[in-house]
Design a protein around this motif. Structure first.
Motif, PDB file in Angstrom:
ATOM      1  N   LEU A 161       0.823  -1.204   0.000  1.00  0.00           N
ATOM      2  CA  LEU A 161       0.000   0.000   0.000  1.00  0.00           C
ATOM      3  C   LEU A 161       0.859   1.257   0.000  1.00  0.00           C
ATOM      4  O   LEU A 161       0.503   2.275  -0.628  1.00  0.00           O
ATOM      5  N   LYS A 162       1.998   1.206   0.701  1.00  0.00           N
ATOM      6  CA  LYS A 162       2.916   2.351   0.709  1.00  0.00           C
ATOM      7  C   LYS A 162       3.453   2.615  -0.690  1.00  0.00           C
ATOM      8  O   LYS A 162       3.517   3.768  -1.159  1.00  0.00           O
ATOM      9  N   LEU A 163       3.826   1.561  -1.408  1.00  0.00           N
ATOM     10  CA  LEU A 163       4.328   1.718  -2.774  1.00  0.00           C
ATOM     11  C   LEU A 163       3.266   2.297  -3.702  1.00  0.00           C
ATOM     12  O   LEU A 163       3.544   3.167  -4.528  1.00  0.00           O
ATOM     13  N   LEU A 164       2.041   1.816  -3.553  1.00  0.00           N
ATOM     14  CA  LEU A 164       0.944   2.320  -4.377  1.00  0.00           C
ATOM     15  C   LEU A 164       0.598   3.756  -4.026  1.00  0.00           C
ATOM     16  O   LEU A 164       0.244   4.556  -4.903  1.00  0.00           O
ATOM     17  N   GLU A 165       0.712   4.104  -2.749  1.00  0.00           N
ATOM     18  CA  GLU A 165       0.468   5.490  -2.340  1.00  0.00           C
ATOM     19  C   GLU A 165       1.547   6.410  -2.907  1.00  0.00           C
ATOM     20  O   GLU A 165       1.240   7.529  -3.341  1.00  0.00           O
ATOM     21  N   ASP A 166       2.799   5.955  -2.904  1.00  0.00           N
ATOM     22  CA  ASP A 166       3.893   6.749  -3.472  1.00  0.00           C
ATOM     23  C   ASP A 166       3.676   7.032  -4.948  1.00  0.00           C
ATOM     24  O   ASP A 166       4.140   8.054  -5.473  1.00  0.00           O
ATOM     25  N   ARG A 167       2.953   6.139  -5.611  1.00  0.00           N
ATOM     26  CA  ARG A 167       2.637   6.322  -7.035  1.00  0.00           C
ATOM     27  C   ARG A 167       1.329   7.089  -7.229  1.00  0.00           C
ATOM     28  O   ARG A 167       0.825   7.215  -8.346  1.00  0.00           O
ATOM     29  N   LYS A 168       0.772   7.601  -6.119  1.00  0.00           N
ATOM     30  CA  LYS A 168      -0.470   8.403  -6.136  1.00  0.00           C
ATOM     31  C   LYS A 168      -1.677   7.603  -6.612  1.00  0.00           C
ATOM     32  O   LYS A 168      -2.613   8.157  -7.200  1.00  0.00           O
ATOM     33  N   LEU A 169      -1.664   6.283  -6.351  1.00  0.00           N
ATOM     34  CA  LEU A 169      -2.752   5.424  -6.811  1.00  0.00           C
ATOM     35  C   LEU A 169      -3.786   5.153  -5.720  1.00  0.00           C
ATOM     36  O   LEU A 169      -4.848   4.601  -5.993  1.00  0.00           O
ATOM     37  N   LEU A 170      -3.456   5.526  -4.470  1.00  0.00           N
ATOM     38  CA  LEU A 170      -4.398   5.366  -3.373  1.00  0.00           C
ATOM     39  C   LEU A 170      -3.944   6.229  -2.194  1.00  0.00           C
ATOM     40  O   LEU A 170      -2.887   6.873  -2.255  1.00  0.00           O
ATOM     41  N   PHE A 171      -4.753   6.221  -1.137  1.00  0.00           N
ATOM     42  CA  PHE A 171      -4.434   6.982   0.077  1.00  0.00           C
ATOM     43  C   PHE A 171      -4.633   6.080   1.280  1.00  0.00           C
ATOM     44  O   PHE A 171      -5.696   5.495   1.458  1.00  0.00           O
ATOM     45  N   ARG A 172      -3.585   5.917   2.094  1.00  0.00           N
ATOM     46  CA  ARG A 172      -3.655   5.047   3.270  1.00  0.00           C
ATOM     47  C   ARG A 172      -4.249   5.789   4.460  1.00  0.00           C
ATOM     48  O   ARG A 172      -3.944   6.957   4.700  1.00  0.00           O
ATOM     49  N   SER A 173      -5.098   5.064   5.229  1.00  0.00           N
ATOM     50  CA  SER A 173      -5.725   5.678   6.394  1.00  0.00           C
ATOM     51  C   SER A 173      -6.209   4.611   7.370  1.00  0.00           C
ATOM     52  O   SER A 173      -7.118   3.848   7.061  1.00  0.00           O
ATOM     53  N   HIS A 174      -5.607   4.540   8.562  1.00  0.00           N
ATOM     54  CA  HIS A 174      -6.081   3.707   9.672  1.00  0.00           C
ATOM     55  C   HIS A 174      -6.340   2.246   9.281  1.00  0.00           C
ATOM     56  O   HIS A 174      -7.454   1.747   9.393  1.00  0.00           O
ATOM     57  N   GLY A 175      -5.320   1.562   8.783  1.00  0.00           N
ATOM     58  CA  GLY A 175      -5.447   0.151   8.479  1.00  0.00           C
ATOM     59  C   GLY A 175      -6.214  -0.176   7.221  1.00  0.00           C
ATOM     60  O   GLY A 175      -6.596  -1.327   7.003  1.00  0.00           O
ATOM     61  N   ARG A 176      -6.413   0.816   6.407  1.00  0.00           N
ATOM     62  CA  ARG A 176      -7.122   0.596   5.160  1.00  0.00           C
ATOM     63  C   ARG A 176      -6.596   1.573   4.119  1.00  0.00           C
ATOM     64  O   ARG A 176      -5.729   2.389   4.398  1.00  0.00           O
ATOM     65  N   ALA A 177      -7.141   1.506   2.917  1.00  0.00           N
ATOM     66  CA  ALA A 177      -6.764   2.440   1.864  1.00  0.00           C
ATOM     67  C   ALA A 177      -8.000   2.804   1.065  1.00  0.00           C
ATOM     68  O   ALA A 177      -8.921   2.010   0.920  1.00  0.00           O
TER      69      ALA A 177
END
Length: 255
Positions: A42-58
């Motif tokens: 999820l961190k890698l996908l967030e770095d690519r601006k494909l999602l946003f992580r929040s409290h154990g979910r995305a």
């Protein structure tokens, strides 16, 4: 069979599109990998601006809104705002006394108000007041207070006090975010406070918001979704969101 990282990422994004969110624990169990592995994915996908992580979910996008100047915001979703503004005009009736809050959607609404007998408009927006002051058949009341340069509107206790002894038939409200569970929000806490007083002073609350505002949150909460009578938006609204609003008794109008 253990999926490789490329396959995991594809499935995560597919689930995100289908469900609107993904859960770290659920993904760990489904893919038979550790929680640490899923968090790294999820961190890698967030770095690519494909999602946003929040409290154990995305979730698909960052729900938190940053403030922009009105001249920047008016260029965003301009066609949708024009259609919404025209549709909003159909809610006006002779001898209405209305509040027009602040924001680019309500400024566009002001541009499309046609001749209306006995219309009185109170507004926090300096731009709205200037637009409507050119119409000799509309009585315009400009709220006083502290001017927010970013929105070209007034806020503060002077504006709120002016509303205390007044009653209006309708409030046309622009917002920065609509979250069904959390409610309506704006990026400025003083504007949120003034909007609360506007809601108290109006008999019907009509929100003008293009579909990009759904699922977003600003810094200042205005009210819960249950305080809204009608939302005028565009066809980009998610079907599930629209259905949920109908369940809550809110009239959703697609412009």
């Amino acid at each position: 069979m253990i999926l490789n990282i490329v396959d995991r990422h594809k499935l995560i994004l597919d689930k995100l599109e289908e469900q609107g969110f993904v859960n770290v624990n659920d993904l760990s169990q489904e893919f038979n990998v550790s929680l640490v592995t899923i968090r790294k994915d999820l961190k890698l996908l967030e770095d690519r601006k494909l999602l946003f992580r929040s409290h154990g979910r995305a979730i698909p996008v960052n729900p938190y809104i940053t403030e922009h100047y009105v001249h920047v915001k008016e260029k965003l979703h301009a066609k949708e705002k024009t259609r919404i503004a025209i549709e909003a005009g159909s809610n006006l009736e002779p001898n209405d006394s209305i509040i027009i809050a602040s924001g680019t959607s309500v400024i566009e609404f002001a541009k499309h108000i046609k001749q209306m007998e006995g219309l009185t408009v109170l507004t926090a927006s300096l731009n709205t007041a200037l637009i409507l002051s050119e119409n000799p058949n509309i009585d315009v009341i400009q709220l006083g207070g502290t001017v927010r340069r970013s929105s070209s509107s007034v806020v503060g206790p002077i504006a709120e006090k002016m509303l205390a002894d007044l009653t209006f038939t309708k409030l046309f409200l622009g917002v920065d975010g609509i979250d069904i569970e959390y409610g309506l929000t704006t990026t400025n806490i003083m504007e949120a406070s003034l909007n609360k007083q506007m809601i108290k002073a109006a008999q019907k609350i009509i929100v003008l918001a293009d579909s990009s505002k759904f699922g977003r949150k600003g810094f200042g909460k205005i009210c819960g979704i249950e305080d809204v009578d009608q939302i005028i938006t565009d066809s980009g609204i998610d079907k599930k969101t629209k259905a949920r609003l109908f369940e809550l008794g809110i009239n959703v109008t697609i412009a």
